[in-house]
Scaffold this active site. Structure first.
Site, PDB file in Angstrom:
ATOM      1  N   GLY A   1     102.660  -6.044  10.691  1.00 56.52           N
ATOM      2  CA  GLY A   1     103.525  -5.172  11.488  1.00 56.52           C
ATOM      3  C   GLY A   1     102.737  -4.835  12.741  1.00 56.52           C
TER       4      GLY A   1
ATOM      5  N   ALA B   1     107.536  -6.582  -0.266  1.00 59.92           N
ATOM      6  CA  ALA B   1     108.726  -6.969  -0.925  1.00 59.92           C
ATOM      7  C   ALA B   1     109.128  -6.215  -2.257  1.00 59.92           C
ATOM      8  CB  ALA B   1     108.866  -8.577  -1.460  1.00 59.92           C
TER       9      ALA B   1
ATOM     10  N   SER C   1     105.657 -16.771   8.968  1.00 54.85           N
ATOM     11  CA  SER C   1     104.493 -17.271   8.608  1.00 54.85           C
ATOM     12  C   SER C   1     103.372 -17.341   9.555  1.00 54.85           C
ATOM     13  CB  SER C   1     104.621 -18.620   7.781  1.00 54.85           C
ATOM     14  OG  SER C   1     103.607 -19.406   7.624  1.00 54.85           O
TER      15      SER C   1
ATOM     16  N   GLY D   1     100.328 -15.380   9.296  1.00 55.55           N
ATOM     17  CA  GLY D   1      98.985 -14.657   8.868  1.00 55.55           C
ATOM     18  C   GLY D   1      98.874 -13.635  10.149  1.00 55.55           C
TER      19      GLY D   1
ATOM     20  N   LYS E   1     111.350 -20.050   3.541  1.00 50.61           N
ATOM     21  CA  LYS E   1     110.019 -19.467   3.694  1.00 50.61           C
ATOM     22  C   LYS E   1     109.345 -19.527   2.229  1.00 50.61           C
ATOM     23  CE  LYS E   1     106.426 -17.171   5.156  1.00 50.61           C
ATOM     24  NZ  LYS E   1     105.566 -16.535   3.984  1.00 50.61           N
TER      25      LYS E   1
ATOM     26  N   HIS F   1     108.038 -23.269   1.798  1.00 47.88           N
ATOM     27  CA  HIS F   1     107.052 -23.176   2.768  1.00 47.88           C
ATOM     28  C   HIS F   1     105.689 -22.826   1.951  1.00 47.88           C
ATOM     29  CE1 HIS F   1     103.825 -21.101   5.085  1.00 47.88           C
ATOM     30  NE2 HIS F   1     104.296 -21.960   6.224  1.00 47.88           N
ATOM     31  N   ASN F   2     105.842 -21.510   1.593  1.00 50.83           N
ATOM     32  CA  ASN F   2     104.599 -21.064   0.584  1.00 50.83           C
ATOM     33  C   ASN F   2     104.408 -21.970  -0.565  1.00 50.83           C
ATOM     34  OD1 ASN F   2     104.835 -19.103   2.602  1.00 50.83           O
ATOM     35  ND2 ASN F   2     104.671 -17.396   1.016  1.00 50.83           N
TER      36      ASN F   2
ATOM     37  N   GLU G   1     102.465 -24.673   0.842  1.00 53.70           N
ATOM     38  CA  GLU G   1     101.055 -24.105   1.039  1.00 53.70           C
ATOM     39  C   GLU G   1     100.096 -23.956   0.107  1.00 53.70           C
ATOM     40  OE1 GLU G   1      99.916 -19.515   1.735  1.00 53.70           O
ATOM     41  OE2 GLU G   1     101.426 -20.296   3.398  1.00 53.70           O
TER      42      GLU G   1
END
Length: 482
Positions: free
Chosen positions: A15, A77, A129, A131, A183, A186-187, A190
């Site tokens: 954030g 989440a 994404s 980090g 997403k 994507h993870n 990953e």
């Protein structure tokens, strides 16, 4: 008079860095954190001298926002997101926008989009994404939700996103949970990329007897070619990092891996949709097995292993491991795109598969040169059923599969676990097989449960039941397909 272009709730590292990124690009951001002392710490530290507006209550946050109000939530989440939505709702008006930028489950985003739309509030679920570094310097952003909200956040998101060839790594993905679904995939990919690199490291080390420094040199060379990626780059850096005594730090790190759930969600979604994401599932299970450290220690003391010793040509096998890693990586992406295609069909999403590859080319954890080839594949054929059927990837697998097979076989001989390499190869061999032994499986199901079967000499959709023992009847069970 309200001054802030957007508000952000949640000043953990992601954030904070997103706020600083927005500030750098000329946007005024109002910030709030449930532990309000964190707001003051942020303003006295990284945000000192910026135009960021500190607030100490939801009312104050909303009061500082231009209309339509845009509020981004960057918290854990789950129920915490719902709690903040409930806190915001009494203070928002029709047409205001809530954005969830966390790793939320896509079905939660489906639910929130629909429920908030009924109350006149626009909702976006944005997968982010990259980090902490990506958040600060330019992440990959995958927004979905209520399409009416996109024009109001597009300028901010595309300004702060990573750029490749001057194109922002951010575009509208689709309605409801599409952004968070992409997403999630994507993870999952990953997870695969990380596990595959770890298996290459393990095979080169335990299998071939190479030192950590030697493996670092190999990884550095690989990162200059088709395996060029962020994860290969950081793995090279990690292998070269020395502890205080001059030895590689990586060898002193406990071999138990953590996870936050997105890989598991990908596997569960694949099971729900009936898609064989074998490699992603294996990558998740590899982490689960690593977590059984004490039990593995006891097993290592009593379970036998092959006689140690590699007697082949090390230089040749380094090349084979390169090919195994490259081919398995192709399978990982092929499976991920299979899942997205079937989800789009199931949920009515219109996903731009080449555009997704473009969004992943910069800022995100799986960014690599490889993704450009995926974009070209879908640019050439937007209806491509599977990446393995594209000319480039078909030729790449053909060139690499000899070494790939040698590595999987040699790993088995040496007793070096290579579950992701082996799973990827098994999927490839299954996908390219015109006939699988499921005919026997269907006969077994019909034998014990009268589940019926289809015949190769009859039209699809016509089902049969056999009284295999002579003691059964003619009544069959219901037929269904996953």
């Amino acid at each position: 008079m309200p001054q802030a272009d957007i508000g952000l709730i949640g000043l953990a590292v992601m954030g904070q860095n997103l706020v600083l990124n927005m500030n750098d690009h000329g946007f005024t951001v109002a910030v709030f954190n449930r532990t309000t002392a964190k707001v003051d710490e942020f303003m006295a530290g990284p945000a000192r001298g910026t135009n960021i507006i500190p607030t100490h209550s939801i009312v104050e946050l909303v009061g500082n926002l231009k209309k339509p109000r845009r509020v981004m939530i960057m918290v854990k989440a789950g129920t915490v997101v719902d709690s903040f939505i409930e806190m915001l709702l009494p203070h928002l008006d029709h047409g205001d926008i809530i954005i969830d930028g966390g790793n939320s489950l896509y079905t939660d985003t489906d639910r929130r989009t629909r429920a908030l739309n009924e109350q006149g509030i626009l909702f976006i679920g944005a997968g982010i994404s990259g980090g902490e570094e990506g958040a600060r310097k330019g992440p990959s952003i995958m927004p979905g939700g209520n399409p009416a909200a996109w024009p109001h956040v597009k300028g901010i998101f595309r300004a702060i996103a990573a750029r490749v060839d001057d194109t922002p790594c951010c575009d509208w993905v689709g309605e409801e949970g599409a952004g968070h679904f992409v997403k999630m995939v994507h993870n999952g990919i990953e997870y695969c990329d990380m596990q595959l690199i770890c298996e290459a490291y393990d095979f080169l080390g335990r299998g071939l007897g190479m030192t950590t420094d030697a493996i670092q040199s190999v990884f550095g060379e690989w990162n200059k070619g088709v395996l060029d990626s962020y994860l290969m780059e950081i793995s090279t850096d990690i292998l070269g990092y020395k502890d205080g005594d001059g030895t590689p730090l990586v060898e002193k790190i406990l071999d138990t891996a953590g996870q936050k759930g997105t890989g598991k969600w990908t596997g569960i979604s694949a099971l729900d949709l009936g898609i064989p994401l074998t490699l992603i599932g294996e990558a998740v299970f590899a982490r689960c097995l690593s977590a059984m450290k004490e039990e593995r220690g006891k097993a290592a003391a009593v379970l036998s292993s092959p006689l140690p010793g590699f007697d082949g040509n090390i230089k040749e096998y380094i090349g084979y491991v390169h090919d195994a890693l490259y081919a398995s990586k192709i399978i990982s992406y092929a499976q991920g795109y299979m899942l997205m295609r079937h989800a789009a069909r199931e949920y009515g999403w219109k996903l731009n598969y080449g555009g997704i590859a473009l969004m992943w080319r910069g800022g995100c954890i799986i960014r690599s040169a490889f993704l450009g080839k995926i974009k070209l594949a879908y640019d050439a054929n937007p209806l491509l059923e599977n990446l393995l059927l594209d000319d480039f990837f078909r030729a790449a697998i053909q060139q690499a599969q000899g070494g790939w097979r040698k590595v999987v076989a040699k790993a088995a001989e040496l007793g070096v676990p290579a579950p992701a390499f082996a799973s990827a190869l098994s999927f490839y061999d299954g996908y390219r097989s015109d006939r699988l032994p499921a005919n026997l499986l269907q006969a077994q199901r019909d034998y014990f449960g009268a589940h019926t079967y289809e015949r190769v000499d009859k039209p699809r959709g016509e089902f049969f039941h056999t009284d295999w023992t002579g003691r059964g009847g003619k009544v069959s069970s219901n037929t269904y397909n996953v």
